[in-house]
Design an enzyme around this catalytic site. Structure first.
Site, PDB file in Angstrom:
ATOM      1  N   TYR A 100     -11.316  64.361  73.203  1.00 17.00           N
ATOM      2  CA  TYR A 100     -11.262  65.605  72.700  1.00 17.00           C
ATOM      3  C   TYR A 100      -9.794  65.979  73.143  1.00 17.00           C
ATOM      4  CZ  TYR A 100     -10.992  70.635  71.982  1.00 17.00           C
ATOM      5  OH  TYR A 100     -10.504  72.065  71.782  1.00 17.00           O
TER       6      TYR A 100
ATOM      7  N   SER B 164      -5.107  72.722  72.495  1.00 20.30           N
ATOM      8  CA  SER B 164      -6.002  73.016  73.698  1.00 20.30           C
ATOM      9  C   SER B 164      -5.436  73.187  74.840  1.00 20.30           C
ATOM     10  CB  SER B 164      -7.474  72.196  73.604  1.00 20.30           C
ATOM     11  OG  SER B 164      -8.208  72.431  74.661  1.00 20.30           O
TER      12      SER B 164
END
Length: 250
Positions: free
Chosen positions: A152, A139
């Site tokens: 995350y 990501s």
């Protein structure tokens, strides 16, 4: 002849979003595809592909499930050439002190441990057959800081570093390992996507994306296809932002 003609690919998180688009695209490009997911939606994706695909229920945080999906690829199609460790979830956004230990464990288990298990058993399969290509979904949050996304982001940063290190370990054994780093992508994680299949003209991402628009799951699938294909034969250890210029601007 497609770009993955004659290859066997396994994609996790293949029931929806980016994973679904990867499975469909890889099949169109000639691959036989194992569609792995824990949602049950992988069955319809494999059915849409036809005889060149098989579905399997797999929770990537469970070693037995991961070993089973790798075994299925070898038993059904003879080997494993391409592995896309795509399964993951965001876990919600909140300041770090408001994050729970249970959420931390869940996010790390799927997003980081799941990639570790996929690579561990996928690499073993590729060593048996002479090589392959692995694409991990990291990501943009694993490359730069995102406010209220520390848990995350930590998991995805781990994916980036695991990708880079493992790429060095297997570079001379014909196994390439790369990562794609999505930015703001119009998938099921965006509530409005339940109403609009594609971003409406007035939809703008909530952060500073240089291109000024949301990314599409099909665009992430195209990036994964490139890294999985022989066109990327001299590329390994790369964490490729596919983010409309978000990382470059930060």
């Amino acid at each position: 002849m497609g770009r993955l003609a004659g290859k066997v690919a396994l994609i996790t998180g293949a029931g929806s979003g980016m994973g679904k688009e990867m499975a469909l695209l890889f099949a169109r490009e000639g691959a036989q595809v194992v569609c792995a997911d824990r949602s049950g939606m992988q069955d319809s994706v494999a059915a849409a592909i036809g005889e060149a695909a098989v579905a399997v229920h797999a929770d990537v945080a469970l070693s037995a499930d991961v070993q089973n999906m790798i075994k299925l690829a070898e038993q059904r199609f003879g080997r494993l050439d391409v592995l896309v460790n795509n399964a993951g979830f965001g876990g919600g956004m909140a300041p770090l002190h408001e994050q729970t230990e249970a959420l931390y464990d869940d996010v790390q288990a799927v997003n980081l441990k799941g990639v570790f298990l996929g690579m561990k058993y996928g690499i073993e399969a590729m060593l048996r057959s002479g090589g392959g290509a692995i694409v991990n979904t990291a990501s943009a949050a694993g490359l730069i800081g995102w406010k209220n996304h520390s848990v995350y982001g930590a998991a995805k940063a781990g994916v980036v570093q695991m990708t880079r290190s493992a790429a060095l370990e297997y570079a001379q054994q014909n196994i390439r390992i790369n990562a794609i780093c999505p930015g703001m992508v119009w998938t099921g994680l965006v509530k409005a996507s339940a109403i609009h299949a594609t971003p409406p003209p007035d939809a703008r991402p909530p952060f500073g994306v240089a291109m000024g628009r949301w990314g599409l799951a099909t665009e992430l699938a195209a990036a994964a296809l490139f890294l999985a294909s022989d066109e990327a034969s001299y590329i390994t250890g790369v964490a490729l932002p596919v983010d409309g210029g978000y990382v470059a601007g930060h």
